[in-house]
Design a protein around this motif. Structure first.
Motif, PDB file in Angstrom:
ATOM      1  N   CYS A 241       0.886  -1.174   0.000  1.00  0.00           N
ATOM      2  CA  CYS A 241       0.000   0.000   0.000  1.00  0.00           C
ATOM      3  C   CYS A 241       0.922   1.222   0.000  1.00  0.00           C
ATOM      4  CB  CYS A 241      -0.904   0.022   1.242  1.00  0.00           C
ATOM      5  SG  CYS A 241       0.006   0.014   2.805  1.00  0.00           S
ATOM      6  N   CYS A 242       0.389   2.416   0.085  1.00  0.00           N
ATOM      7  CA  CYS A 242       1.248   3.602   0.098  1.00  0.00           C
ATOM      8  C   CYS A 242       2.124   3.666   1.345  1.00  0.00           C
ATOM      9  CB  CYS A 242       0.406   4.868   0.011  1.00  0.00           C
ATOM     10  SG  CYS A 242       0.053   5.344  -1.679  1.00  0.00           S
ATOM     11  N   ALA A 243       1.718   3.008   2.430  1.00  0.00           N
ATOM     12  CA  ALA A 243       2.532   3.026   3.655  1.00  0.00           C
ATOM     13  C   ALA A 243       3.775   2.158   3.500  1.00  0.00           C
ATOM     14  CB  ALA A 243       1.707   2.534   4.840  1.00  0.00           C
TER      15      ALA A 243
ATOM     16  N   ASN B 163      -7.977   6.643   2.402  1.00  0.00           N
ATOM     17  CA  ASN B 163      -7.805   7.664   1.364  1.00  0.00           C
ATOM     18  C   ASN B 163      -8.770   7.413   0.205  1.00  0.00           C
ATOM     19  OD1 ASN B 163      -6.533   5.502   0.136  1.00  0.00           O
ATOM     20  ND2 ASN B 163      -4.488   6.218   0.645  1.00  0.00           N
TER      21      ASN B 163
ATOM     22  N   TYR C 253      -6.139   3.762   7.350  1.00  0.00           N
ATOM     23  CA  TYR C 253      -6.101   5.145   6.868  1.00  0.00           C
ATOM     24  C   TYR C 253      -6.892   5.138   5.557  1.00  0.00           C
ATOM     25  CZ  TYR C 253      -2.273   3.496   3.904  1.00  0.00           C
ATOM     26  OH  TYR C 253      -1.518   2.779   3.000  1.00  0.00           O
TER      27      TYR C 253
ATOM     28  N   MET D 186      -4.521   3.891  -3.835  1.00  0.00           N
ATOM     29  CA  MET D 186      -3.692   4.996  -4.296  1.00  0.00           C
ATOM     30  C   MET D 186      -2.331   4.523  -4.804  1.00  0.00           C
ATOM     31  SD  MET D 186      -5.835   7.051  -4.208  1.00  0.00           S
ATOM     32  CE  MET D 186      -7.267   7.776  -3.479  1.00  0.00           C
ATOM     33  N   ASN D 187      -1.761   3.534  -4.124  1.00  0.00           N
ATOM     34  CA  ASN D 187      -0.416   3.063  -4.463  1.00  0.00           C
ATOM     35  C   ASN D 187      -0.313   2.512  -5.887  1.00  0.00           C
ATOM     36  OD1 ASN D 187       1.695   0.387  -3.779  1.00  0.00           O
ATOM     37  ND2 ASN D 187       2.292   2.492  -3.420  1.00  0.00           N
ATOM     38  N   THR D 188      -1.421   1.998  -6.409  1.00  0.00           N
ATOM     39  CA  THR D 188      -1.386   1.370  -7.731  1.00  0.00           C
ATOM     40  C   THR D 188      -1.991   2.267  -8.812  1.00  0.00           C
ATOM     41  OG1 THR D 188      -3.264   0.136  -6.834  1.00  0.00           O
ATOM     42  CG2 THR D 188      -1.225  -1.080  -7.167  1.00  0.00           C
TER      43      THR D 188
ATOM     44  N   VAL E 237      -9.800  -6.206  -0.195  1.00  0.00           N
ATOM     45  CA  VAL E 237      -8.909  -7.368  -0.374  1.00  0.00           C
ATOM     46  C   VAL E 237      -8.706  -8.142   0.934  1.00  0.00           C
ATOM     47  CG1 VAL E 237      -6.655  -8.112  -1.260  1.00  0.00           C
ATOM     48  CG2 VAL E 237      -7.746  -6.087  -2.222  1.00  0.00           C
TER      49      VAL E 237
ATOM     50  N   GLY F 108      -4.290   0.582   4.258  1.00  0.00           N
ATOM     51  CA  GLY F 108      -5.219   1.436   3.522  1.00  0.00           C
ATOM     52  C   GLY F 108      -6.598   0.812   3.465  1.00  0.00           C
ATOM     53  N   ASP F 109      -7.537   1.577   2.921  1.00  0.00           N
ATOM     54  CA  ASP F 109      -8.920   1.109   2.851  1.00  0.00           C
ATOM     55  C   ASP F 109      -9.094  -0.022   1.836  1.00  0.00           C
ATOM     56  OD1 ASP F 109      -8.399   3.802   1.408  1.00  0.00           O
ATOM     57  OD2 ASP F 109      -9.884   2.792   0.159  1.00  0.00           O
ATOM     58  N   GLY F 110      -8.255  -0.050   0.794  1.00  0.00           N
ATOM     59  CA  GLY F 110      -8.378  -1.131  -0.201  1.00  0.00           C
ATOM     60  C   GLY F 110      -8.161  -2.471   0.462  1.00  0.00           C
ATOM     61  N   CYS F 111      -7.250  -2.515   1.425  1.00  0.00           N
ATOM     62  CA  CYS F 111      -7.000  -3.761   2.151  1.00  0.00           C
ATOM     63  C   CYS F 111      -8.153  -4.044   3.109  1.00  0.00           C
ATOM     64  CB  CYS F 111      -5.680  -3.681   2.904  1.00  0.00           C
ATOM     65  SG  CYS F 111      -5.395  -5.122   3.934  1.00  0.00           S
TER      66      CYS F 111
ATOM     67  N   MET G  15      -1.753  -8.603   1.233  1.00  0.00           N
ATOM     68  CA  MET G  15      -2.979  -7.817   1.469  1.00  0.00           C
ATOM     69  C   MET G  15      -4.108  -8.692   2.012  1.00  0.00           C
ATOM     70  SD  MET G  15      -3.376  -5.172  -1.714  1.00  0.00           S
ATOM     71  CE  MET G  15      -4.626  -4.103  -1.016  1.00  0.00           C
ATOM     72  N   THR G  16      -4.068  -9.964   1.678  1.00  0.00           N
ATOM     73  CA  THR G  16      -5.134 -10.874   2.111  1.00  0.00           C
ATOM     74  C   THR G  16      -4.923 -11.416   3.523  1.00  0.00           C
ATOM     75  OG1 THR G  16      -3.833 -12.484   0.897  1.00  0.00           O
ATOM     76  CG2 THR G  16      -5.865 -11.750  -0.154  1.00  0.00           C
TER      77      THR G  16
ATOM     78  N   GLY H 226      -9.470   4.946  -1.808  1.00  0.00           N
ATOM     79  CA  GLY H 226      -9.104   4.324  -3.081  1.00  0.00           C
ATOM     80  C   GLY H 226      -7.794   3.565  -2.977  1.00  0.00           C
TER      81      GLY H 226
END
Ligand SMILES: Cc1ncc(C[n+]2csc(CCOP(=O)(O)OP(=O)(O)O)c2C)c(N)n1
Ligand code: SF4
Length: 307
Positions: free
Chosen positions: A55-57, A136, A134, A140-142, A114, A107-110, A79-80, A138
């Motif tokens: 992720c972005c972190a 954001n 956190y 963001m990292n990808t 996912v 992140g929220d995607g995780c 992520m899973t 979406g």
């Protein structure tokens, strides 16, 4: 005369003075993820085990090439597997009789997509972990793709505003509400414009983890994906609270409470106009957005108990 209890100052919440991060890190200027990552150990202390994933972190927490930018303990998962890896770490330390604070940071995607199944499982099993998202809004990292916490109408790289698509067609998943409904020992929302509120919630998280699962959902504007100026991210956080787009609440063992009630909320348009991912929205869509904000707020308000 009874002495009034003094309101704690922000520094009263700080456990640590030493910043475990390097001064210069690989996050975008103005990124609220960076400020959140720096704030969490200030209050929880540096003696925590962070569990994260791509992720972005990750570039800062996991590191790049031969170095990282921090001195915290960090476990990198897929992520899973964040919540399930954290479960194993937390259980192991309890088994050997050590008191370890295991903190997932994703992140929220995780958390919303996912890695949602293990997160939901950990909440249901009441694992002794603190899970911080956190948000954001979406992936963001990808490349700023939509996630299930992206709000309706937002333009992302997979829901672009144009002639065919007009932003994300569906509303956001309310992950903190789901966590509270699953019976988390403690679930809360927080953001950086209201640091006392955030610090108090982290302090509470430290106590509540002794009882079970803790979830904190942090509203985190992304300067790149949302197309805001680097010096505007805290202003965006503040306006999200002032318009009731992002209400600040907590639920302790299912008892809901607004922690910062806004007396005369501003129209959500004042929030939307700060962010370019919403710049295509027409008047009718802004009205629909306002109705969506009002509906979501009404749900939280009705869940709150009067003390
Ligand atoms: C199972 C799996 N699917 C997809 C990816 C690719 N991937 C790496 S980072 C990332 C974005 C993560 O988004 P989010 O969790 O919202 O964090 P952010 O990038 O916004 O900080 C994705 C999809 C992956 N690493 N693992
Ligand atoms: S892309 Fe967004 S979330 Fe990621 S580091 Fe940059 S500002 Fe932060």
């Amino acid at each position: 005369m009874t002495k009034q209890k003094k309101k704690p100052k922000i520094y009263d919440y700080f456990k640590e003075t030493e910043d475990p991060y390097a001064g210069g890190v690989a996050w975008c200027p103005g990124c609220t993820l960076e400020l959140t990552a720096r704030f969490v150990p200030k209050v929880l202390g540096n003696d925590i085990i962070l569990v994260g994933c791509p992720c972005c972190a990750a570039p800062v927490l996991y590191g790049q090439n031969l170095g990282t930018w921090h001195r915290l303990s960090y476990f990198s998962s897929l992520m899973t597997g964040v919540a399930s890896s954290a479960t194993g770490i937390s259980r192991y330390y309890r088994k050997i009789g050590r008191d370890a604070t295991v903190v997932c940071f994703t992140g929220d995607g995780c958390s919303a997509d996912v890695g949602f199944q293990p997160l939901s499982g950990a909440a249901e099993r009441n694992e002794r972990i603190i899970y911080i998202t956190y948000d954001n809004e979406g992936y963001m990292n990808t490349g700023y793709q939509r996630s299930s916490t992206t709000p309706m109408g937002a333009s992302t790289s997979t829901t672009p505003a144009g002639t065919i698509s007009h932003g994300k067609p569906t509303p956001a998943k309310n992950v903190p509400l789901l966590m509270a409904m699953q019976g988390a020992a403690y679930a809360a929302t927080a953001t950086l414009s209201h640091l006392d509120d955030f610090a108090r919630k982290l302090t509470k998280a430290r106590q509540k983890i002794k009882e079970g699962f803790v979830y904190i959902h942090v509203f985190s504007p992304c300067v790149m994906g949302w197309r805001i100026e680097a010096d505007m991210s805290i202003q965006v956080c503040r306006m999200a609270v002032r318009t009731n787009y992002f209400p600040l609440w907590e639920a302790e063992n299912g008892r809901f409470r607004l922690t910062h009630e806004v007396s005369s909320p501003k129209p959500v348009q004042e929030y939307l106009r700060l962010i370019r991912k919403f710049s295509h929205l027409k008047e009718t869509e802004i009205n629909e957005f306002q109705q969506m904000v009002d509906r979501k707020y009404a749900v939280i308000k009705r869940l709150c108990v009067t003390e």
